[in-house]
Motif scaffolding. Structure first.
Motif, PDB file in Angstrom:
ATOM      1  N   SER A 141      21.981  92.840 -44.918  1.00  0.00           N
ATOM      2  CA  SER A 141      22.583  92.347 -46.063  1.00  0.00           C
ATOM      3  C   SER A 141      21.601  91.726 -47.111  1.00  0.00           C
ATOM      4  O   SER A 141      20.456  91.514 -46.792  1.00  0.00           O
ATOM      5  CB  SER A 141      23.615  91.168 -45.613  1.00  0.00           C
ATOM      6  N   GLY A 142      22.115  91.625 -48.238  1.00  0.00           N
ATOM      7  CA  GLY A 142      21.531  90.916 -49.408  1.00  0.00           C
ATOM      8  C   GLY A 142      21.411  89.502 -49.331  1.00  0.00           C
ATOM      9  O   GLY A 142      21.934  88.684 -48.648  1.00  0.00           O
ATOM     10  N   ASP A 143      20.102  89.150 -49.875  1.00  0.00           N
ATOM     11  CA  ASP A 143      19.751  87.531 -49.869  1.00  0.00           C
ATOM     12  C   ASP A 143      20.574  86.994 -51.131  1.00  0.00           C
ATOM     13  O   ASP A 143      20.629  87.566 -52.156  1.00  0.00           O
ATOM     14  CB  ASP A 143      18.304  87.409 -50.028  1.00  0.00           C
ATOM     15  N   GLY A 144      20.888  85.669 -50.878  1.00  0.00           N
ATOM     16  CA  GLY A 144      21.489  85.076 -51.996  1.00  0.00           C
ATOM     17  C   GLY A 144      20.551  84.646 -53.169  1.00  0.00           C
ATOM     18  O   GLY A 144      19.332  84.647 -52.740  1.00  0.00           O
ATOM     19  N   GLY A 145      20.993  84.426 -54.272  1.00  0.00           N
ATOM     20  CA  GLY A 145      19.908  84.198 -55.433  1.00  0.00           C
ATOM     21  C   GLY A 145      19.856  82.820 -55.313  1.00  0.00           C
ATOM     22  O   GLY A 145      20.354  81.955 -54.921  1.00  0.00           O
TER      23      GLY A 145
ATOM     24  N   HIS B 283      42.601 104.532 -40.368  1.00  0.00           N
ATOM     25  CA  HIS B 283      42.063 104.715 -41.527  1.00  0.00           C
ATOM     26  C   HIS B 283      42.019 103.382 -42.329  1.00  0.00           C
ATOM     27  O   HIS B 283      43.115 102.849 -42.304  1.00  0.00           O
ATOM     28  CB  HIS B 283      42.823 105.909 -42.463  1.00  0.00           C
ATOM     29  N   GLY B 284      40.925 103.072 -43.000  1.00  0.00           N
ATOM     30  CA  GLY B 284      41.033 101.521 -43.626  1.00  0.00           C
ATOM     31  C   GLY B 284      40.380 100.532 -42.780  1.00  0.00           C
ATOM     32  O   GLY B 284      40.147  99.437 -43.501  1.00  0.00           O
ATOM     33  N   CYS B 285      40.360 100.782 -41.437  1.00  0.00           N
ATOM     34  CA  CYS B 285      39.754  99.577 -40.513  1.00  0.00           C
ATOM     35  C   CYS B 285      38.521  99.462 -40.938  1.00  0.00           C
ATOM     36  O   CYS B 285      37.530 100.443 -41.348  1.00  0.00           O
ATOM     37  CB  CYS B 285      39.797 100.055 -39.386  1.00  0.00           C
ATOM     38  N   GLU B 286      37.991  98.139 -41.305  1.00  0.00           N
ATOM     39  CA  GLU B 286      36.581  97.967 -41.705  1.00  0.00           C
ATOM     40  C   GLU B 286      36.116  96.494 -40.914  1.00  0.00           C
ATOM     41  O   GLU B 286      36.942  95.747 -40.546  1.00  0.00           O
ATOM     42  CB  GLU B 286      36.412  97.962 -43.196  1.00  0.00           C
ATOM     43  N   ILE B 287      34.846  96.489 -40.981  1.00  0.00           N
ATOM     44  CA  ILE B 287      34.034  95.222 -40.541  1.00  0.00           C
ATOM     45  C   ILE B 287      32.885  94.908 -41.231  1.00  0.00           C
ATOM     46  O   ILE B 287      31.979  95.969 -41.804  1.00  0.00           O
ATOM     47  CB  ILE B 287      33.848  95.438 -39.059  1.00  0.00           C
ATOM     48  N   ALA B 288      32.608  93.905 -41.681  1.00  0.00           N
ATOM     49  CA  ALA B 288      31.278  93.284 -42.386  1.00  0.00           C
ATOM     50  C   ALA B 288      30.366  93.176 -41.221  1.00  0.00           C
ATOM     51  O   ALA B 288      30.528  92.123 -40.409  1.00  0.00           O
ATOM     52  CB  ALA B 288      31.743  92.370 -42.935  1.00  0.00           C
ATOM     53  N   VAL B 289      29.357  94.027 -40.666  1.00  0.00           N
ATOM     54  CA  VAL B 289      28.567  94.101 -39.593  1.00  0.00           C
ATOM     55  C   VAL B 289      27.402  93.087 -40.050  1.00  0.00           C
ATOM     56  O   VAL B 289      26.879  92.489 -39.007  1.00  0.00           O
ATOM     57  CB  VAL B 289      27.875  95.355 -39.368  1.00  0.00           C
ATOM     58  N   VAL B 290      27.029  92.964 -41.340  1.00  0.00           N
ATOM     59  CA  VAL B 290      26.209  91.941 -41.485  1.00  0.00           C
ATOM     60  C   VAL B 290      26.667  90.977 -42.902  1.00  0.00           C
ATOM     61  O   VAL B 290      26.920  91.716 -43.720  1.00  0.00           O
ATOM     62  CB  VAL B 290      24.705  92.343 -41.649  1.00  0.00           C
ATOM     63  N   LYS B 291      26.461  89.887 -42.951  1.00  0.00           N
ATOM     64  CA  LYS B 291      26.922  88.920 -44.025  1.00  0.00           C
ATOM     65  C   LYS B 291      25.899  88.627 -45.181  1.00  0.00           C
ATOM     66  O   LYS B 291      24.704  88.170 -44.688  1.00  0.00           O
ATOM     67  CB  LYS B 291      27.724  87.652 -43.693  1.00  0.00           C
ATOM     68  N   GLY B 292      26.260  88.935 -46.543  1.00  0.00           N
ATOM     69  CA  GLY B 292      25.287  88.685 -47.376  1.00  0.00           C
ATOM     70  C   GLY B 292      24.788  86.956 -47.271  1.00  0.00           C
ATOM     71  O   GLY B 292      25.897  86.247 -46.953  1.00  0.00           O
ATOM     72  N   GLY B 293      23.774  86.535 -47.782  1.00  0.00           N
ATOM     73  CA  GLY B 293      23.387  85.117 -48.026  1.00  0.00           C
ATOM     74  C   GLY B 293      24.212  84.566 -48.945  1.00  0.00           C
ATOM     75  O   GLY B 293      24.463  85.001 -49.954  1.00  0.00           O
TER      76      GLY B 293
ATOM     77  N   LYS C  27      18.819  83.963 -46.826  1.00  0.00           N
ATOM     78  CA  LYS C  27      18.486  85.203 -46.555  1.00  0.00           C
ATOM     79  C   LYS C  27      19.551  86.098 -46.013  1.00  0.00           C
ATOM     80  O   LYS C  27      20.346  85.352 -45.161  1.00  0.00           O
ATOM     81  CB  LYS C  27      17.125  85.045 -45.252  1.00  0.00           C
ATOM     82  N   GLY C  28      19.480  87.196 -45.985  1.00  0.00           N
ATOM     83  CA  GLY C  28      20.636  88.170 -45.456  1.00  0.00           C
ATOM     84  C   GLY C  28      20.240  88.133 -43.895  1.00  0.00           C
ATOM     85  O   GLY C  28      19.259  87.704 -43.315  1.00  0.00           O
ATOM     86  N   GLU C  29      21.331  88.844 -43.263  1.00  0.00           N
ATOM     87  CA  GLU C  29      21.060  89.096 -41.801  1.00  0.00           C
ATOM     88  C   GLU C  29      20.624  90.672 -41.726  1.00  0.00           C
ATOM     89  O   GLU C  29      20.842  91.586 -42.542  1.00  0.00           O
ATOM     90  CB  GLU C  29      22.414  88.959 -41.170  1.00  0.00           C
TER      91      GLU C  29
END
Length: 335
Positions: A12-16, A109-119, A144-146
């Motif tokens: 995932s992305g790092d926080g600013g 269809h449409g099921c989703e999961i955030a596997v890593v969360k952004g910082g 930091k991201g995961e």
């Protein structure tokens, strides 16, 4: 090209970062801190979609990284948060982590999961001002991201799974009752990957049928195409054993059925407990009637006589499969 397994790395992305800034405007020589917060980093989301049928794209692109959030700016401006990175996968995809623990099972269809969360974005210096500390020169760094390594395993979801030896007539049957166009030829293993077709019985009555590449004796030990594709009938509600009625075969249809059932039992107890129907295929071939009569004496249950060439018995078979699949569905829901 069909692919049903993939290993991927996601981050995932790092926080600013928060901003250190002070207001500098005419007539406001000591305007105080005005550093804004950093933006949030993007999540990595895996979503099931009917528009995706294979994991091939993830095999080609194994590393997937979301964008970082932007840093904060002066005048209390918050940095822009990054967009989430959405990865589409086929319905029926199972996600596991490095330790083999189940992360998600995407069955609709449409099921989703955030596997890593952004910082999260860091706070700017505007948040650190107090009555005794009016010119703070500190701000928070973004979180930091995961990151994770994931294993994706596709198990097709269908109402009916076709099981039979190579050239038993499964592909021809699927092509006759649906719009699927599997490869058909007079040599073994023409089907090298699972095929899905949708059969329409009546208005609002449909069957999703999966044609699984032909099994041979010893498949659970890796012989022939092995048991690689057996996972795809674990989710089917009912099975259809397609037995060839061609005379002068090396094995009788009963022996073929016993071998097929043994292979399924060896692979999974779940498969051995599934309801099933039996179809006697290629009834248009001379001498097939005698083979069918001998087979029908061995079983108490109904054996459907079909010919994918002439269309004999196909409508009756589809309604029988629909009833079996519905009964299986009702039993699942009552548990």
């Amino acid at each position: 090209m069909f692919k049903d397994e993939a290993k991927i790395y996601v981050r995932s992305g790092d926080g600013g970062n928060g901003c250190i800034s002070f207001l500098r405007e005419k007539y406001k020589p000591k305007g105080g801190p005005d550093g804004g917060d950093g933006g949030r980093g993007g999540d990595v989301i895996i979503r099931a979609s009917v528009h995706c049928s294979t994991l091939l794209e993830l095999i080609r692109r194994r590393k997937l990284v979301a964008r970082n959030g932007e840093s904060g700016k002066g005048k209390k401006c918050t940095g822009r948060s990054a967009d989430d990175l959405v990865i589409e996968v086929p319905i029926g995809t199972i996600i596991r982590d490095d330790a083999g623990e189940l992360v998600a099972d995407l069955t609709e269809h449409g099921c989703e999961i955030a596997v890593v969360k952004g910082g999260k974005g860091g706070r700017g210096n505007v948040h650190f001002a107090t009555s005794t500390h009016q010119t703070p020169r500190e701000a928070e760094a973004g979180q930091k991201g995961e990151d994770k390594n994931l294993h994706l395993d596709l198990k097709l979801i269908a109402d009916v799974g076709l099981v039979g030896f190579p050239n038993a007539g499964k592909s021809t049957l699927l092509s006759r009752v649906s719009a699927a166009k599997p490869k058909i030829a007079d040599y073994p293993f023409t089907t090298l990957e699972p095929q899905l077709g949708i059969a329409e019985l009546l208005e609002y009555k449909t069957l999703v049928i999966a044609d699984i590449p032909g099994l041979i004796e010893g498949a659970h030990k890796g012989i022939g195409l092995g048991d690689r594709f057996l996972r795809h009938i674990e989710r089917t509600r009912t099975l259809l054993y397609v037995l060839e009625m061609t005379p002068d075969q090396e094995k009788t249809p009963k022996e073929s059925l016993e071998i097929l059932q043994k292979e399924l039992r060896s692979h999974s107890k779940v498969l051995s407990e599934k309801p099933y129907l039996i179809a006697a295929s290629k009834m248009d071939i001379p001498g097939s009637e005698d083979v069918y009569e001998a087979l029908s004496k061995e079983f108490d249950q109904k054996i459907y006589k079909i010919s994918s060439v002439t269309g004999q018995g196909l409508k009756e078979l589809l309604f029988g499969l629909f009833e079996s699949a519905q009964n299986s569905k009702n039993n699942e829901e009552s548990k």
